[in-house]
Design a protein around this motif. Sequence first.
Motif, mmCIF file in Angstrom:
data_model
loop_
_atom_site.group_PDB
_atom_site.id
_atom_site.type_symbol
_atom_site.label_atom_id
_atom_site.label_comp_id
_atom_site.label_asym_id
_atom_site.label_seq_id
_atom_site.Cartn_x
_atom_site.Cartn_y
_atom_site.Cartn_z
ATOM 1 N N THR A 1 0.810 -1.222 0.000
ATOM 2 C CA THR A 1 0.000 0.000 0.000
ATOM 3 C C THR A 1 0.845 1.275 0.000
ATOM 4 O OG1 THR A 1 -0.173 0.053 2.429
ATOM 5 C CG2 THR A 1 -1.865 -1.188 1.221
ATOM 6 N N TRP B 1 -1.307 3.625 2.713
ATOM 7 C CA TRP B 1 -2.628 3.445 3.308
ATOM 8 C C TRP B 1 -2.636 2.253 4.271
ATOM 9 C CZ3 TRP B 1 -5.127 7.646 2.684
ATOM 10 C CH2 TRP B 1 -5.176 8.327 1.471
ATOM 11 N N GLU C 1 -10.606 12.175 1.147
ATOM 12 C CA GLU C 1 -10.907 10.747 1.007
ATOM 13 C C GLU C 1 -9.785 9.924 1.619
ATOM 14 O OE1 GLU C 1 -13.626 10.287 -3.023
ATOM 15 O OE2 GLU C 1 -11.460 9.963 -3.154
ATOM 16 N N LYS D 1 -8.264 5.826 1.931
ATOM 17 C CA LYS D 1 -8.332 4.473 1.395
ATOM 18 C C LYS D 1 -7.844 3.461 2.429
ATOM 19 C CE LYS D 1 -7.890 5.615 -3.513
ATOM 20 N NZ LYS D 1 -7.161 5.332 -4.771
ATOM 21 N N TYR E 1 -8.823 -1.616 -2.524
ATOM 22 C CA TYR E 1 -9.137 -0.589 -1.536
ATOM 23 C C TYR E 1 -10.627 -0.351 -1.369
ATOM 24 C CZ TYR E 1 -4.207 0.842 -1.712
ATOM 25 O OH TYR E 1 -2.843 0.872 -1.642
ATOM 26 N N GLU E 2 -10.981 0.007 -0.151
ATOM 27 C CA GLU E 2 -12.282 0.608 0.137
ATOM 28 C C GLU E 2 -12.013 2.093 0.367
ATOM 29 O OE1 GLU E 2 -15.857 0.472 3.507
ATOM 30 O OE2 GLU E 2 -14.557 -1.280 3.209
ATOM 31 N N THR E 3 -12.678 2.940 -0.376
ATOM 32 C CA THR E 3 -12.485 4.384 -0.252
ATOM 33 C C THR E 3 -13.628 4.974 0.555
ATOM 34 O OG1 THR E 3 -11.361 4.475 -2.401
ATOM 35 C CG2 THR E 3 -12.175 6.546 -1.505
#
Length: 235
Positions: free
Chosen positions: A86, A115, A146, A148, A177-179
């Motif tokens: 990441t 992240w 935002e 991630k 990823y989940e944003t």
Amino acid sequence: HYFNSIVTDIPPILHQAKQSRKKVLFEGAQGTLLDISFGTYPYVTSSNTIAGGACTGCGIGPGYIDGVIGVTKAYTTRVGEGPFPTELKDEMGDLLRQTGHEYGATTGRPRRCGWLDLVALRYASLINGLNGLVLTKLDVLSQLKEIKIATKYEINGNITNEYPVDSETLAEVKPIYETVPGWQSDISNIRLFTDLPKNAKNIINIISDNISLPVFMVSVGSQRGHEIQIQKPFY
């Protein structure tokens, strides 16, 4: 004389503390993935950094340990070489480094930043036998629109929740990823979980749900007292 005054045989002292029903806190150094047996070999340190190292390092049996708390940042950092799925090699990585003051305490060497990686965190939970988490540096994310969070890996076209056992495979994974939206407000003066911005609480809940562990405490600043206790740990 000074040397003799600070060096002693530790196991009898710890045994006596247990017999006297005293509380003893063991604190580990360095991250789980630097563990010589279970880390990202050969990019590791020379010892066992996982919770079991407390037993071999202090001369106590596993039965002495009542619980284990994992400490993780709200993002991921690494010093030195090695696979880092990441990692952010851009302005965002620089922003996390500068805002979080991510420089080696002794050498001043810049830490690599990225992240939060929940696949790696799940693996750390497994091999440490964690009972819960302390989440640090949540405030570093406060200015982001935002955020991630890596929840899965893609390896050779396959989606997995499993952390690869070898560094070569780990170097090739693609994080999924989940944003989520950020909160873009100062949280350093907040002392109750209920007072945190909705999106900050969402981050904490996502981590807790994905790792299947409670988050005991969150730090919202760099000073003493800049923390929120969400629930009491096991001790």
